[in-house]
Design a protein around this motif. Structure first.
Motif, PDB file in Angstrom:
ATOM      1  N   VAL A  17       1.041  -1.050   0.227  1.00 14.18           N
ATOM      2  CA  VAL A  17      -0.089   0.100  -0.109  1.00 14.18           C
ATOM      3  C   VAL A  17       0.927   1.118  -0.036  1.00 14.18           C
ATOM      4  O   VAL A  17       2.201   0.915   0.501  1.00 14.18           O
ATOM      5  N   HIS A  18       0.184   1.943  -0.567  1.00 18.03           N
ATOM      6  CA  HIS A  18       0.749   3.401  -0.374  1.00 18.03           C
ATOM      7  C   HIS A  18       0.816   4.172   0.930  1.00 18.03           C
ATOM      8  O   HIS A  18       0.005   4.534   1.962  1.00 18.03           O
ATOM      9  N   GLN A  31      -4.813   5.440  -0.321  1.00 19.79           N
ATOM     10  CA  GLN A  31      -5.076   4.658  -1.635  1.00 19.79           C
ATOM     11  C   GLN A  31      -3.980   3.125  -1.938  1.00 19.79           C
ATOM     12  O   GLN A  31      -2.804   4.066  -1.822  1.00 19.79           O
ATOM     13  N   PRO A  32      -4.451   2.675  -1.803  1.00 20.97           N
ATOM     14  CA  PRO A  32      -3.315   1.035  -1.715  1.00 20.97           C
ATOM     15  C   PRO A  32      -2.848   1.505  -3.827  1.00 20.97           C
ATOM     16  O   PRO A  32      -2.640   2.226  -4.459  1.00 20.97           O
ATOM     17  N   LEU A  33      -1.757   1.277  -3.184  1.00 16.94           N
ATOM     18  CA  LEU A  33      -0.780   0.789  -4.299  1.00 16.94           C
ATOM     19  C   LEU A  33      -1.518   0.037  -5.389  1.00 16.94           C
ATOM     20  O   LEU A  33      -2.005  -0.490  -5.449  1.00 16.94           O
ATOM     21  N   PHE A 145     -11.169  -5.726   8.411  1.00 15.62           N
ATOM     22  CA  PHE A 145     -10.009  -5.559   9.349  1.00 15.62           C
ATOM     23  C   PHE A 145      -9.001  -4.603   8.162  1.00 15.62           C
ATOM     24  O   PHE A 145      -9.347  -5.313   7.164  1.00 15.62           O
ATOM     25  N   SER A 146      -8.590  -3.553   8.955  1.00 19.02           N
ATOM     26  CA  SER A 146      -7.668  -3.453   8.256  1.00 19.02           C
ATOM     27  C   SER A 146      -6.432  -3.022   8.913  1.00 19.02           C
ATOM     28  O   SER A 146      -6.670  -2.626  10.273  1.00 19.02           O
ATOM     29  N   ILE A 147      -5.293  -2.643   9.022  1.00 20.45           N
ATOM     30  CA  ILE A 147      -4.057  -2.706   9.484  1.00 20.45           C
ATOM     31  C   ILE A 147      -3.697  -0.961   8.677  1.00 20.45           C
ATOM     32  O   ILE A 147      -3.389  -1.034   7.410  1.00 20.45           O
ATOM     33  N   ALA A 148      -2.687  -0.969   9.654  1.00 20.53           N
ATOM     34  CA  ALA A 148      -2.461   0.567   9.440  1.00 20.53           C
ATOM     35  C   ALA A 148      -0.994   1.137  10.331  1.00 20.53           C
ATOM     36  O   ALA A 148      -1.044   0.389  11.670  1.00 20.53           O
ATOM     37  N   ALA A 161      -0.214   4.482   7.048  1.00 21.96           N
ATOM     38  CA  ALA A 161      -0.147   3.887   6.126  1.00 21.96           C
ATOM     39  C   ALA A 161      -1.285   3.103   5.832  1.00 21.96           C
ATOM     40  O   ALA A 161      -1.326   2.773   7.282  1.00 21.96           O
ATOM     41  N   VAL A 162      -2.188   2.578   5.400  1.00 24.52           N
ATOM     42  CA  VAL A 162      -4.386   1.563   6.296  1.00 24.52           C
ATOM     43  C   VAL A 162      -3.158   0.127   4.451  1.00 24.52           C
ATOM     44  O   VAL A 162      -2.805   0.659   3.493  1.00 24.52           O
TER      45      VAL A 162
END
Length: 618
Positions: A17-18, A31-33, A145-148, A161-162
């Motif tokens: 991810v960006h 936003q994701p890469l 889920f998301s990882i940040a 980042a996320v």
């Protein structure tokens, strides 16, 4: 500045991810890469920055938990960088004032993370290399889920980042069954959590004798909403949708019998959703002369097997929790029923922690009755009817405990109840409500004690969360216990010959000799026989929370005390022989023990203040 956060899941999935600094109320600008590679898949694809990447799937084989590895690489690392797990995946990254409990250093975010770690936890060289690898254990709890990645530490977090979303293959699946004695000895209550409302699917339990045909019993469905919470953080940053809690009462069960069961939901399209299979053994027939074993403790809470922190806790907040849980699991074949007498999860208003706790104790609670009592961390909120005007529950005001676990109480908002287990009769009080003489709870306690059939149930046990005066640390003023009801209740203990009274709240272990009105009535320390003139009081509050040190105060009725994590265990060999042990959580070794022996005639005999002052003969 640019950096990259890569997420490697079970050595199968790779996600890039960006990483940019985000300002504002959410994560929409992160936003994701454009490249995502999914190994072991037969395809690769590209997405534009404006599109969501495909979610990472967990639990494709029906698992209700899975480990993931977060591989972190950042060109401008800082020692206060930290990585958080959020669920639901979309969260509010704005800074909010914290709701802080003593000793707590919570992330100042408007959406509380499920858990978090500092980037340098796994690599002391992180600030030099910018590389870290962090493992997290995710459980199925009905949402993605998301990882940040954050900089600025917990007090001034800045989102960098996320990740893409991560989700379980069936997030709504029934999980984490909790057994409880029903209102009768031959009933078993099965409670579990799912993502299915009653309008979505019909919940039930399929059960029967092992290896024989199975039957199905319907379940009721409960939930609650944010408005049911009494204050922050439960009503604010700690709120999370609890899903749906189902309870089925299995009736007319046979004593000493082994049953298998599984949780089910019948969807309205005719298909079924199933849990794993579980089993339990029903209690012996009331009064049956057989080996019967009871575990009892309090103040355990939860801890993360991945070593992460929760939003409501600091590192090492409940350092003994996993040791106690694991020792109970090791000893599970030698335990028939368990009593957790208050301060259950220490969620403190962070609702997600109840999911984490029920997952932690699932191996125990799915196999034997997991009976609970109310403590200050379940009930207390000022102005809500609690006897104590503190905010120990973080705004939960009892709703979580009353809903997530079943107790055989007439009114689950008033947690006092009785439970029979063959030769044992338990009277479980609620120390967060008034129990002084004349109160509604006092009347219940007397009725409960009086109802024990001592010919069938020779072992009469009283249990409550707050210590009723008999702890060396606090006995003088009750500053940490509850001494206001002691004078009234000890008359009942004496009248009905309560064998043992258990408490927690004080985070250590202590045992008294049999005492009555601050007087010790037996100089014996390890064995009591015949007519016992008092009640033995035991503090078993070292289930997991940070320990309290004992004061130098010496009392003549205190026999043994230790500050180490552990739990109590009662073993009834028959109607006249009882063993108590305090077992250390780290290795199961026995710190302290004593035995009681006696016959029915000893229960009938009068002791000081133990008989009615007048009879028909007078």
């Amino acid at each position: 500045m640019e950096s990259f956060l890569s997420l490697k899941v079970s050595s199968i999935l790779l996600l890039l991810v960006h990483c940019v600094v985000v300002h504002g109320d959410g994560i929409d600008d992160v936003q994701p890469l454009s490249k995502i590679a999914i190994h072991r898949a037969l395809f690769a694809f590209h997405v534009n920055a404006s599109l969501k990447a495909e979610p990472v799937l967990l639990g494709t084989k029906g698992e209700d938990f899975q480990w993931i590895t977060v591989a972190l690489e950042c060109p401008d690392p800082s020692e206060d960088d930290w990585v958080a797990v959020f669920s639901p995946a979309k969260f509010n990254s704005s800074t909010c004032p914290p709701v802080v409990f003593p000793g707590q250093d919570a992330p100042r975010l408007c959406s509380a993370p499920i858990k978090y770690k500092f980037a340098n936890d796994s690599n002391a060289e992180y600030t030099k290399t910018g590389k870290a690898s962090l493992k997290f254990r995710l459980i199925n709890q009905r949402a993605d889920f998301s990882i940040a990645l954050f900089s600025g530490g917990l007090s001034n977090p800045k989102l960098l980042a996320v990740s893409n979303t991560i989700t379980f293959a069936n997030p709504k699946a029934p999980v984490y069954p909790r057994l409880s004695q029903g209102n009768s000895w031959n009933e078993m209550a099965v409670t579990w959590t799912s993502g299915y409302n009653i309008i979505d699917a019909v919940p039930f339990v399929e059960w029967g004798f092992k290896g024989e045909s199975q039957t199905q019993s319907p379940a009721g469905t409960l939930t609650f909403h944010r408005e049911a919470m009494c204050g922050p953080p439960a009503r604010t940053i700690g709120w999370r949708d609890p899903g749906y809690i189902h309870t089925s009462i299995l009736k007319d069960l046979w004593p000493n019998s082994l049953y298998t069961y599984k949780l089910g939901h019948r969807l309205f399209n005719g298909s079924y959703i199933w849990s794993k299979s579980y089993y339990f053994k029903l209690s012996p027939y009331p009064g049956q002369d057989s080996l019967q074993r009871v575990a009892i403790f309090g103040d355990m809470g939860k801890a993360e097997r991945d070593g992460s922190n929760d939003s409501n806790e600091d590192t090492n907040y409940q350092p003994g929790s996993l040791n106690t849980t694991d020792q109970l699991i090791k000893d599970l074949d030698n335990i028939d029923i368990l009593f957790h007498i208050g301060d259950i999860t220490y969620a403190n208003g962070y609702i997600s922690q109840w999911n984490q706790f029920t997952s932690q104790v699932e191996p125990i609670a799915s196999t034997i009755p997991y009976m609970i009592a109310s403590g200050n961390h379940e009930r207390d909120v000022p102005g809500t009817g609690s006897f104590f005007e503190t905010n120990g529950s973080g705004g939960e005001c009892g709703v979580l405990a009353e809903t997530m676990f079943y107790v055989p109480a007439e009114n689950r908002a008033k947690f006092w109840h009785s439970t029979d287990y063959s030769m044992f009769h338990f009277c479980i009080a609620d120390s967060e409500h008034d129990w002084r003489e004349g109160s509604e709870q006092y009347k219940f306690i007397e009725k409960c004690l009086a109802s024990a059939d001592r010919q069938k149930q020779p072992w009469l046990i009283f249990a409550a969360h707050r210590v009723l005066g008999y702890s060396s640390d606090y006995w003088k003023d009750g500053s940490f216990g509850e001494s206001m009801g002691k004078d009234s209740l000890q008359k009942l203990w004496q009248k009905y010959k309560v064998d043992i009274a258990f408490y927690d709240h004080v985070h250590n272990y202590e045992r008294t000799c049999p005492i009555y009105q601050n007087r010790y009535v037996n100089t014996e320390k390890s064995h009591y026989s015949g007519t016992v003139n008092g009640t033995i009081h035991i503090v078993v509050g070292a289930g997991g929370y940070q320990l309290n040190s004992h004061t130098p105060l010496q009392t003549n009725w205190s026999i043994y005390k230790v500050s180490d994590f552990g739990f109590g265990k009662l073993t009834a060999f028959n109607h006249s022989s009882l063993l108590f042990e305090y077992k250390r959580s780290s290795d199961g070794e026995i710190y302290d023990s004593f035995t009681i022996s006696g016959d029915y005639r000893d229960v009938l005999a009068c002791v000081h203040d133990g008989c009615e002052p007048t009879t028909l003969a007078t």
